[in-house]
Design a protein around this motif. Structure first.
Motif, PDB file in Angstrom:
ATOM      1  N   LEU A 114       5.038  -0.309 -14.240  1.00 48.20           N
ATOM      2  CA  LEU A 114       5.016  -1.481 -13.365  1.00 48.20           C
ATOM      3  C   LEU A 114       5.305  -1.094 -11.917  1.00 48.20           C
ATOM      4  O   LEU A 114       4.632  -1.556 -10.983  1.00 48.20           O
ATOM      5  CB  LEU A 114       6.036  -2.510 -13.856  1.00 48.20           C
ATOM      6  CG  LEU A 114       6.200  -3.772 -12.991  1.00 48.20           C
ATOM      7  CD1 LEU A 114       4.909  -4.563 -12.952  1.00 48.20           C
ATOM      8  CD2 LEU A 114       7.341  -4.633 -13.525  1.00 48.20           C
ATOM      9  N   LEU A 115       6.292  -0.232 -11.719  1.00 47.46           N
ATOM     10  CA  LEU A 115       6.659   0.218 -10.380  1.00 47.46           C
ATOM     11  C   LEU A 115       5.489   0.915  -9.697  1.00 47.46           C
ATOM     12  O   LEU A 115       5.148   0.620  -8.539  1.00 47.46           O
ATOM     13  CB  LEU A 115       7.864   1.154 -10.460  1.00 47.46           C
ATOM     14  CG  LEU A 115       8.253   1.902  -9.176  1.00 47.46           C
ATOM     15  CD1 LEU A 115       8.722   0.922  -8.120  1.00 47.46           C
ATOM     16  CD2 LEU A 115       9.327   2.942  -9.467  1.00 47.46           C
ATOM     17  N   LEU A 116       4.849   1.832 -10.407  1.00 51.54           N
ATOM     18  CA  LEU A 116       3.742   2.578  -9.819  1.00 51.54           C
ATOM     19  C   LEU A 116       2.526   1.686  -9.601  1.00 51.54           C
ATOM     20  O   LEU A 116       1.793   1.855  -8.619  1.00 51.54           O
ATOM     21  CB  LEU A 116       3.388   3.765 -10.715  1.00 51.54           C
ATOM     22  CG  LEU A 116       4.483   4.821 -10.882  1.00 51.54           C
ATOM     23  CD1 LEU A 116       4.021   5.944 -11.802  1.00 51.54           C
ATOM     24  CD2 LEU A 116       4.901   5.394  -9.522  1.00 51.54           C
ATOM     25  N   ALA A 117       2.304   0.730 -10.514  1.00 50.57           N
ATOM     26  CA  ALA A 117       1.176  -0.189 -10.349  1.00 50.57           C
ATOM     27  C   ALA A 117       1.344  -1.057  -9.109  1.00 50.57           C
ATOM     28  O   ALA A 117       0.400  -1.235  -8.321  1.00 50.57           O
ATOM     29  CB  ALA A 117       1.031  -1.064 -11.600  1.00 50.57           C
ATOM     30  N   VAL A 118       2.534  -1.589  -8.920  1.00 54.67           N
ATOM     31  CA  VAL A 118       2.802  -2.398  -7.723  1.00 54.67           C
ATOM     32  C   VAL A 118       2.665  -1.551  -6.460  1.00 54.67           C
ATOM     33  O   VAL A 118       2.132  -2.007  -5.443  1.00 54.67           O
ATOM     34  CB  VAL A 118       4.212  -3.026  -7.815  1.00 54.67           C
ATOM     35  CG1 VAL A 118       4.595  -3.693  -6.499  1.00 54.67           C
ATOM     36  CG2 VAL A 118       4.270  -4.031  -8.955  1.00 54.67           C
ATOM     37  N   THR A 119       3.122  -0.305  -6.524  1.00 53.62           N
ATOM     38  CA  THR A 119       3.007   0.592  -5.375  1.00 53.62           C
ATOM     39  C   THR A 119       1.550   0.834  -5.006  1.00 53.62           C
ATOM     40  O   THR A 119       1.169   0.770  -3.825  1.00 53.62           O
ATOM     41  CB  THR A 119       3.693   1.939  -5.686  1.00 53.62           C
ATOM     42  OG1 THR A 119       5.067   1.700  -5.989  1.00 53.62           O
ATOM     43  CG2 THR A 119       3.591   2.880  -4.497  1.00 53.62           C
ATOM     44  N   VAL A 120       0.721   1.109  -6.004  1.00 51.73           N
ATOM     45  CA  VAL A 120      -0.707   1.361  -5.754  1.00 51.73           C
ATOM     46  C   VAL A 120      -1.384   0.112  -5.199  1.00 51.73           C
ATOM     47  O   VAL A 120      -2.176   0.182  -4.239  1.00 51.73           O
ATOM     48  CB  VAL A 120      -1.397   1.835  -7.043  1.00 51.73           C
ATOM     49  CG1 VAL A 120      -2.914   1.888  -6.859  1.00 51.73           C
ATOM     50  CG2 VAL A 120      -0.875   3.209  -7.451  1.00 51.73           C
ATOM     51  N   LEU A 121      -1.091  -1.044  -5.780  1.00 51.44           N
ATOM     52  CA  LEU A 121      -1.715  -2.289  -5.320  1.00 51.44           C
ATOM     53  C   LEU A 121      -1.309  -2.618  -3.885  1.00 51.44           C
ATOM     54  O   LEU A 121      -2.150  -3.011  -3.060  1.00 51.44           O
ATOM     55  CB  LEU A 121      -1.344  -3.440  -6.259  1.00 51.44           C
ATOM     56  CG  LEU A 121      -1.944  -3.379  -7.674  1.00 51.44           C
ATOM     57  CD1 LEU A 121      -1.385  -4.498  -8.535  1.00 51.44           C
ATOM     58  CD2 LEU A 121      -3.459  -3.467  -7.603  1.00 51.44           C
ATOM     59  N   ALA A 122      -0.011  -2.462  -3.567  1.00 53.04           N
ATOM     60  CA  ALA A 122       0.454  -2.747  -2.208  1.00 53.04           C
ATOM     61  C   ALA A 122      -0.160  -1.773  -1.208  1.00 53.04           C
ATOM     62  O   ALA A 122      -0.553  -2.162  -0.095  1.00 53.04           O
ATOM     63  CB  ALA A 122       1.975  -2.676  -2.153  1.00 53.04           C
ATOM     64  N   SER A 123      -0.278  -0.506  -1.584  1.00 50.32           N
ATOM     65  CA  SER A 123      -0.869   0.504  -0.702  1.00 50.32           C
ATOM     66  C   SER A 123      -2.348   0.213  -0.458  1.00 50.32           C
ATOM     67  O   SER A 123      -2.839   0.310   0.675  1.00 50.32           O
ATOM     68  CB  SER A 123      -0.689   1.898  -1.298  1.00 50.32           C
ATOM     69  OG  SER A 123       0.679   2.182  -1.514  1.00 50.32           O
ATOM     70  N   ALA A 124      -3.057  -0.140  -1.530  1.00 48.40           N
ATOM     71  CA  ALA A 124      -4.476  -0.461  -1.401  1.00 48.40           C
ATOM     72  C   ALA A 124      -4.672  -1.711  -0.543  1.00 48.40           C
ATOM     73  O   ALA A 124      -5.613  -1.784   0.262  1.00 48.40           O
ATOM     74  CB  ALA A 124      -5.095  -0.658  -2.783  1.00 48.40           C
ATOM     75  N   ALA A 125      -3.790  -2.695  -0.696  1.00 50.59           N
ATOM     76  CA  ALA A 125      -3.897  -3.912   0.098  1.00 50.59           C
ATOM     77  C   ALA A 125      -3.663  -3.646   1.577  1.00 50.59           C
ATOM     78  O   ALA A 125      -4.165  -4.381   2.435  1.00 50.59           O
ATOM     79  CB  ALA A 125      -2.895  -4.948  -0.413  1.00 50.59           C
ATOM     80  N   ASN A 126      -2.917  -2.589   1.895  1.00 48.69           N
ATOM     81  CA  ASN A 126      -2.693  -2.230   3.300  1.00 48.69           C
ATOM     82  C   ASN A 126      -3.861  -1.438   3.881  1.00 48.69           C
ATOM     83  O   ASN A 126      -4.286  -1.689   5.014  1.00 48.69           O
ATOM     84  CB  ASN A 126      -1.404  -1.419   3.424  1.00 48.69           C
ATOM     85  CG  ASN A 126      -1.168  -0.913   4.827  1.00 48.69           C
ATOM     86  OD1 ASN A 126      -1.535   0.217   5.168  1.00 48.69           O
ATOM     87  ND2 ASN A 126      -0.546  -1.732   5.656  1.00 48.69           N
ATOM     88  N   LEU A 127      -4.378  -0.491   3.119  1.00 49.00           N
ATOM     89  CA  LEU A 127      -5.388   0.423   3.655  1.00 49.00           C
ATOM     90  C   LEU A 127      -6.811  -0.090   3.519  1.00 49.00           C
ATOM     91  O   LEU A 127      -7.671   0.234   4.350  1.00 49.00           O
ATOM     92  CB  LEU A 127      -5.274   1.781   2.948  1.00 49.00           C
ATOM     93  CG  LEU A 127      -3.976   2.558   3.174  1.00 49.00           C
ATOM     94  CD1 LEU A 127      -3.969   3.833   2.342  1.00 49.00           C
ATOM     95  CD2 LEU A 127      -3.780   2.884   4.649  1.00 49.00           C
ATOM     96  N   LEU A 128      -7.085  -0.894   2.500  1.00 47.70           N
ATOM     97  CA  LEU A 128      -8.465  -1.264   2.200  1.00 47.70           C
ATOM     98  C   LEU A 128      -8.843  -2.679   2.619  1.00 47.70           C
ATOM     99  O   LEU A 128     -10.031  -2.958   2.824  1.00 47.70           O
ATOM    100  CB  LEU A 128      -8.727  -1.099   0.690  1.00 47.70           C
ATOM    101  CG  LEU A 128      -8.475   0.304   0.120  1.00 47.70           C
ATOM    102  CD1 LEU A 128      -8.753   0.322  -1.372  1.00 47.70           C
ATOM    103  CD2 LEU A 128      -9.323   1.343   0.842  1.00 47.70           C
ATOM    104  N   LEU A 129      -7.866  -3.565   2.716  1.00 48.47           N
ATOM    105  CA  LEU A 129      -8.179  -4.956   3.043  1.00 48.47           C
ATOM    106  C   LEU A 129      -8.068  -5.214   4.542  1.00 48.47           C
ATOM    107  O   LEU A 129      -7.244  -4.598   5.225  1.00 48.47           O
ATOM    108  CB  LEU A 129      -7.229  -5.897   2.298  1.00 48.47           C
ATOM    109  CG  LEU A 129      -7.309  -5.884   0.769  1.00 48.47           C
ATOM    110  CD1 LEU A 129      -6.315  -6.867   0.177  1.00 48.47           C
ATOM    111  CD2 LEU A 129      -8.730  -6.208   0.297  1.00 48.47           C
ATOM    112  N   PRO A 130      -8.892  -6.120   5.086  1.00 49.15           N
ATOM    113  CA  PRO A 130      -8.774  -6.481   6.513  1.00 49.15           C
ATOM    114  C   PRO A 130      -7.493  -7.248   6.774  1.00 49.15           C
ATOM    115  O   PRO A 130      -6.946  -7.901   5.877  1.00 49.15           O
ATOM    116  CB  PRO A 130     -10.014  -7.354   6.754  1.00 49.15           C
ATOM    117  CG  PRO A 130     -10.370  -7.902   5.404  1.00 49.15           C
ATOM    118  CD  PRO A 130     -10.007  -6.834   4.419  1.00 49.15           C
TER     119      PRO A 130
END
Length: 377
Positions: free
Chosen positions: A24-40
């Motif tokens: 869960l920790l790593l999944a949230v980390t990946v999702l938050a990172s992707a939301a910062n780098l990939l989303l406008p």
């Protein structure tokens, strides 16, 4: 004897939640990172770089809480000085980052940091040599807190100092370091500390990708430390540690050198705190003597108590929740946060002695008899 067996079984059962929590920790980390780098930035799901940095800081605090829980929850040693190990690890990283500034500082000196030039120092102190190498600085971030914990623990535990006296000694240790690091002649920046960092390993500390990378690295290291700690504390060494906590005199009587187990766990805990401090500094951008403040170490104990002492995962959850609440409430009532924190600790002590994890266990145990009655009827 039955009490010890119950504690051992609780330790084994709590381990089954470690892997799901890590996922869960790593999944949230990946999702938050992707939301910062990939989303406008105008997206509703976009996570700002400020939020990423804040989450990274929370994870560093969670690692520090984990370190305190290891020594307090599993060995019964209430340390009020783990902030010192955290700060020492942070200063090791800060010294490396200061050396990376080079001639880009305010005074443009290629070797001496700005505060040394301002204080009219002529040469770099001996203990700053080698800190321009990342690998050497990371060794110091682990070695210095570990060595201090070994010396302190060996002297204290061999003398069989326990209880409130040991807690006072740990608090005195961190306060002594606070006073020492405030002095300009110590060579650590005095009251202002170390700041104005530019880069780490050649990467710009202000860029979004570097911030996200530090956040991911912190989450991965926290996950590794959690799994390693759970493994250690579920082993034979962990069982002996629990026996030392619950019946030290009896454990010593049957032939165990209890002080050795306490020293080992104290050093291991201090090393984790040092790593947390080293990860904290590049994300926050500053390290100063205020990190040695005894109040900081007391706050960590509150995080552990809120989450659940002796559960590992509870310490992490407590650190995340309390620091999130601190961020929110300090904006609403900056002068009243410490009173709210004290009230929270009193309420948890009175009504939730096992913390949030203990509350979850109580609710689960109440549901199980109810469901079994329904089946039998």
């Amino acid at each position: 004897m039955s009490k010890l067996i119950n504690w051992f079984s609780e330790g084994r059962s709590s381990g089954k939640y470690t892997l799901p929590f890590v996922i869960l920790l790593l999944a949230v980390t990946v999702l938050a990172s992707a939301a910062n780098l990939l989303l406008p930035q105008d997206s509703a799901l976009y996570v700002s770089t400020y939020s990423i940095t804040l989450l990274g800081k929370y994870l560093c605090y969670a690692m520090l809480a984990l370190a305190v829980d290891i020594i307090w929850g599993y060995c019964g040693i209430l340390s009020l000085g783990h902030g010192a190990f955290f700060a020492l690890g942070g200063y090791a990283m800060g010294m490396y980052l200061m050396r990376q500034i080079g001639d880009r500082g305010v005074y443009g000196h290629p070797i001496l940091p700005d505060f040394m030039v301002f204080l009219d120092w002529q040469e770099l102190p001996w203990f700053w040599h080698g800190m321009d190498q990342f690998w050497f600085a990371m060794i110091m971030a682990v070695l210095v807190p570990g060595l201090l914990a070994f010396v302190f623990g060996w002297l204290a535990f061999r003398s069989r100092v326990t209880g409130v006296y040991l807690s006072i000694m740990t608090q005195a240790l961190t306060y002594a370091l606070l006073l020492a690091f405030f002095r300009n002649e110590m060579g650590f920046g005095g009251n202002n500390g170390l700041t104005d960092f530019k880069e780490i390993l050649g990467f710009d500390l202000q860029s979004d990708s570097t911030r996200v990378s530090l956040f991911i690295i912190t989450a991965v290291i926290l996950a590794v430390v959690l799994m390693l700690s759970q493994r250690i504390l579920s082993s034979r060494l962990g069982k002996v540690t629990l026996a030392v906590r619950d019946a030290e005199a009896r454990t010593r009587f049957i032939g165990y050198r209890t002080e050795r187990y306490k020293v080992w766990l104290f050093v291991y805990s201090a090393v984790i705190a040092g790593v947390a401090g080293a990860l904290y500094v590049p994300q926050v951008g500053i390290i100063n003597p205020g990190e040695f403040s005894p109040i900081n170490s007391i706050e960590v104990v509150i995080w552990v108590a809120v989450g659940g002492r002796g559960t590992l995962i509870g310490a992490i959850i407590g650190a995340l929740l309390v620091n999130y609440a601190k961020t929110r409430f300090t904006a609403i009532m900056p002068d009243g946060w410490l009173f709210a924190l004290g009230a929270l600790f009193v309420l948890v002590t009175l009504f939730l002695p096992k913390g949030l994890i203990g509350l979850y266990g109580q609710l689960k145990s109440k549901r199980q008899p109810a469901s079994s009655q329904e089946v039998t009827s």
